[in-house]
Enzyme design. Structure first.
Site, mmCIF file in Angstrom:
data_model
loop_
_atom_site.group_PDB
_atom_site.id
_atom_site.type_symbol
_atom_site.label_atom_id
_atom_site.label_comp_id
_atom_site.label_asym_id
_atom_site.label_seq_id
_atom_site.Cartn_x
_atom_site.Cartn_y
_atom_site.Cartn_z
ATOM 1 N N TRP A 188 -12.513 -7.507 7.165
ATOM 2 C CA TRP A 188 -14.001 -6.517 8.915
ATOM 3 C C TRP A 188 -14.438 -6.464 8.338
ATOM 4 O O TRP A 188 -14.292 -5.825 7.707
ATOM 5 C CB TRP A 188 -12.554 -6.420 9.845
ATOM 6 C CG TRP A 188 -12.006 -5.296 9.400
ATOM 7 C CD1 TRP A 188 -10.640 -5.252 8.671
ATOM 8 C CD2 TRP A 188 -12.203 -3.877 8.428
ATOM 9 N NE1 TRP A 188 -10.113 -4.349 7.754
ATOM 10 C CE2 TRP A 188 -11.257 -3.329 8.145
ATOM 11 C CE3 TRP A 188 -13.371 -3.328 9.175
ATOM 12 C CZ2 TRP A 188 -11.000 -1.646 7.966
ATOM 13 C CZ3 TRP A 188 -12.981 -1.672 9.396
ATOM 14 C CH2 TRP A 188 -11.947 -1.539 8.305
ATOM 15 N N GLU A 229 -11.007 9.812 4.198
ATOM 16 C CA GLU A 229 -11.701 8.421 3.077
ATOM 17 C C GLU A 229 -12.726 8.778 3.639
ATOM 18 O O GLU A 229 -12.976 7.674 2.183
ATOM 19 C CB GLU A 229 -11.732 7.813 5.332
ATOM 20 C CG GLU A 229 -10.435 7.239 6.017
ATOM 21 C CD GLU A 229 -9.412 6.204 4.582
ATOM 22 O OE1 GLU A 229 -9.562 5.446 4.007
ATOM 23 O OE2 GLU A 229 -8.373 5.887 5.475
ATOM 24 N N GLU A 238 -11.886 0.186 0.862
ATOM 25 C CA GLU A 238 -11.730 1.379 0.922
ATOM 26 C C GLU A 238 -12.880 2.105 2.063
ATOM 27 O O GLU A 238 -13.195 2.547 3.100
ATOM 28 C CB GLU A 238 -11.426 2.591 0.589
ATOM 29 C CG GLU A 238 -9.493 2.325 0.007
ATOM 30 C CD GLU A 238 -8.444 2.657 0.716
ATOM 31 O OE1 GLU A 238 -9.071 3.699 1.794
ATOM 32 O OE2 GLU A 238 -7.345 2.497 0.373
ATOM 33 N N HIS A 278 -13.371 2.046 5.933
ATOM 34 C CA HIS A 278 -12.317 3.073 6.987
ATOM 35 C C HIS A 278 -13.203 4.602 7.107
ATOM 36 O O HIS A 278 -13.595 5.059 8.574
ATOM 37 C CB HIS A 278 -11.008 3.065 6.043
ATOM 38 C CG HIS A 278 -10.677 2.080 5.403
ATOM 39 N ND1 HIS A 278 -9.043 2.737 4.482
ATOM 40 C CD2 HIS A 278 -10.654 1.143 5.565
ATOM 41 C CE1 HIS A 278 -8.919 0.811 4.327
ATOM 42 N NE2 HIS A 278 -9.565 0.531 5.173
ATOM 43 N N GLU A 303 -1.052 5.737 -0.486
ATOM 44 C CA GLU A 303 -1.039 4.041 0.109
ATOM 45 C C GLU A 303 -0.239 4.160 1.641
ATOM 46 O O GLU A 303 -0.487 3.854 2.923
ATOM 47 C CB GLU A 303 -1.509 3.315 -0.636
ATOM 48 C CG GLU A 303 -2.666 2.588 -1.060
ATOM 49 C CD GLU A 303 -3.925 2.518 -0.616
ATOM 50 O OE1 GLU A 303 -4.013 2.795 -0.044
ATOM 51 O OE2 GLU A 303 -4.965 2.837 -1.092
ATOM 52 N N THR A 341 -0.912 7.049 4.271
ATOM 53 C CA THR A 341 -2.462 6.674 4.956
ATOM 54 C C THR A 341 -1.992 5.541 5.630
ATOM 55 O O THR A 341 -2.359 5.343 6.963
ATOM 56 C CB THR A 341 -3.067 6.363 4.208
ATOM 57 O OG1 THR A 341 -3.335 5.793 2.987
ATOM 58 C CG2 THR A 341 -4.187 7.265 3.582
ATOM 59 N N ASP A 385 -5.120 -2.056 6.154
ATOM 60 C CA ASP A 385 -5.352 -2.468 5.333
ATOM 61 C C ASP A 385 -5.040 -1.909 4.095
ATOM 62 O O ASP A 385 -5.230 -1.960 2.940
ATOM 63 C CB ASP A 385 -7.229 -2.067 5.375
ATOM 64 C CG ASP A 385 -7.807 -2.839 5.321
ATOM 65 O OD1 ASP A 385 -7.481 -3.897 5.375
ATOM 66 O OD2 ASP A 385 -9.253 -2.846 5.335
ATOM 67 N N GLU A 386 -4.347 -0.926 4.851
ATOM 68 C CA GLU A 386 -3.869 0.503 3.909
ATOM 69 C C GLU A 386 -2.210 -0.308 3.261
ATOM 70 O O GLU A 386 -1.550 -0.271 2.229
ATOM 71 C CB GLU A 386 -3.045 2.184 4.391
ATOM 72 C CG GLU A 386 -4.552 2.172 4.990
ATOM 73 C CD GLU A 386 -5.621 2.834 4.351
ATOM 74 O OE1 GLU A 386 -5.802 2.291 2.699
ATOM 75 O OE2 GLU A 386 -6.358 4.114 4.258
ATOM 76 N N HIS A 437 -2.596 -2.883 0.697
ATOM 77 C CA HIS A 437 -3.083 -1.867 -0.937
ATOM 78 C C HIS A 437 -1.406 -0.778 -1.564
ATOM 79 O O HIS A 437 -1.102 -1.049 -2.246
ATOM 80 C CB HIS A 437 -3.822 0.024 -0.899
ATOM 81 C CG HIS A 437 -5.509 -1.120 -0.405
ATOM 82 N ND1 HIS A 437 -6.290 -0.214 0.432
ATOM 83 C CD2 HIS A 437 -5.558 -2.452 -0.594
ATOM 84 C CE1 HIS A 437 -7.293 -1.409 0.608
ATOM 85 N NE2 HIS A 437 -7.551 -2.022 0.302
HETATM 86 FE FE LIG Z 1 -5.781 3.115 0.948
HETATM 87 FE FE LIG Z 2 -8.562 3.919 3.624
#
Ligand SMILES: [Fe+2]
Ligand SMILES: [Fe+2]
Length: 394
Positions: free
Chosen positions: A95, A138, A176, A179, A229, A232, A261-262, A265
């Site tokens: 995305w 971020e 990242e 974000h 991670e 977040t 996403d976090e 990760h």
């Molecule tokens: Fe992260």
């Molecule tokens: Fe992030």
């Protein structure tokens, strides 16, 4: 979470480690590993403006991983390619911030912005304070890429190194980077926040850096990133839920997408630590206990807007009150990692390793007791003005 810093130790000509004398007496020291000598948390300097908020700098430990262990990370190159890089998404399937924002090339742009602003109007100020704090965190991404590249054995040695570790560091950063971009553009369009104050905060935060106390040591570094991670993931997940409760489904989607996403990760970093627990359980459990003793400091610990010397504490109190990131989350993350890495059933540990195992396995109830007090304090805290929202109080 209070930031606690460490003692730096230096290498004498005969390589005997000794504690740091006053910093002014040393020039060009050679850093040496000596995490065992970390006892004092001595203030060596007080940093003042203009590049970061006034804060104390303590002596710091560097290169605490024995040199020979670098070989472990070299030997894990192929493993990392097969097990870690798979958690990155190809750019073509990723995305982008523009997917969630009004399209400036469209005739509908102004209508889309108007709708975004109408939805944002329904959201309370305290939510915006937390969202700004998350966005600023971020946006300090240069600091986190730097942090990853401090780690011995896994850093990107050239800026374009072809090792799996370096590929991860760069591609993780690239993921990242979206974000902060997305949250920044959303907040800009919302019209609810003082963008200039926020931009100043970002400049200050990047200038201040962070000290996660990971000592150039990837054992410590990957414990830290696993924890961070997940933290977040939880906090963006909560801002998504709250946005939904305030009726802004688009903002909920933005925060939820970042949270996903976090999560990826987190999966990658916990897998790396899991592997280290498998091949070197003693060093890894010691690293886990060490990070928990020092407390996992938040990346935005030195956040500053040029006005409020207690901005991090004030922001944290609002995050605690809204349940976006709380002391309970800290204990929950610890419990999660202890169980994820099967720490309680590790065997064959040294006496020191067993003590570390016991320490991390028994730590969470103690943190939970502190949590009750933190919760009570956050509730009692009087309303504070935040420059990010034109000094309105929350
Ligand atoms: Fe992260
Ligand atoms: Fe992030």
């Amino acid at each position: 979470m209070a930031l606690k810093l460490n003692a730096i130790t230096f290498q004498s000509p005969t390589c005997t480690s000794f504690a740091l004398p006053p910093v002014a007496t040393l020039r060009s020291p050679i850093f040496c590993m000596a995490s065992t000598l970390r006892s004092a948390s001595k203030v060596v300097k007080t940093v003042k403006k203009p590049f970061s908020p006034p804060h104390e700098v303590h002596v710091q430990v560097t290169h605490s991983m024995p040199q020979e262990k670098i070989e472990i990370f070299k030997a894990l190159e192929d493993w990392a390619e097969d097990n870690v890089l798979i958690h990155l998404k190809p750019v073509e399937k990723s995305w982008q911030p523009q997917d969630f924002l009004p399209d400036p090339s469209s005739d509908e742009f102004h209508d889309q912005v108007k709708e975004l602003r109408e939805r944002a109007r329904e959201i309370p100020d305290d939510y915006f304070v937390v969202l700004v704090g998350d966005m600023v965190t971020e946006e300090a991404l240069p600091t986190y890429q730097t942090m990853l590249n401090t780690l011995d054995g896994v850093r990107d040695e050239t800026g374009a190194s072809p090792t799996s570790w370096a590929i991860w560091n760069r591609a993780w950063t690239a993921e990242e980077n979206r974000h902060g971009d997305l949250l920044n553009k959303y907040l800009y369009l919302s019209g609810r926040v003082d963008m200039r104050q926020i931009e100043k905060t970002i400049q200050y935060l990047i200038g201040s850096g962070m000290d996660p106390q990971t000592e150039n040591n990837p054992y410590l570094g990957f414990i830290y990133t696993s924890f961070q991670e997940r933290a977040t993931f939880l906090s963006h997940g909560t801002t998504a839920r709250l946005a939904r409760e305030h009726g802004d489904l688009k903002l909920a989607q933005i925060c939820g997408t970042i949270a996903a996403d976090e999560k990826r990760h987190e999966t990658a970093y916990t897998k790396i630590s899991e592997k280290l627990f498998e091949i070197d359980p003693d060093a890894t459990v010691l690293a886990f206990a060490d990070m928990m003793r020092k407390k996992i400091s938040m990346p935005a610990r030195l956040v500053y807007d040029g006005r409020d010397d207690n901005l991090f504490d004030n922001f944290s109190a609002v995050a605690q009150r809204l349940g976006v990131y709380t002391a309970k989350d800290y204990a929950d993350i610890l419990d999660h990692l202890v169980s994820r890495w099967n720490v309680a059933s590790l065997t064959g540990l040294s006496a020191e390793g067993q003590r570390a195992q016991e320490y991390v396995c028994e730590l969470s109830p103690r943190i939970r007791r502190l949590e009750e007090r933190a919760q009570a304090r956050a509730k009692q805290r009087s309303r504070m003005p935040f420059s990010w929202i034109y000094d309105r109080e929350v």
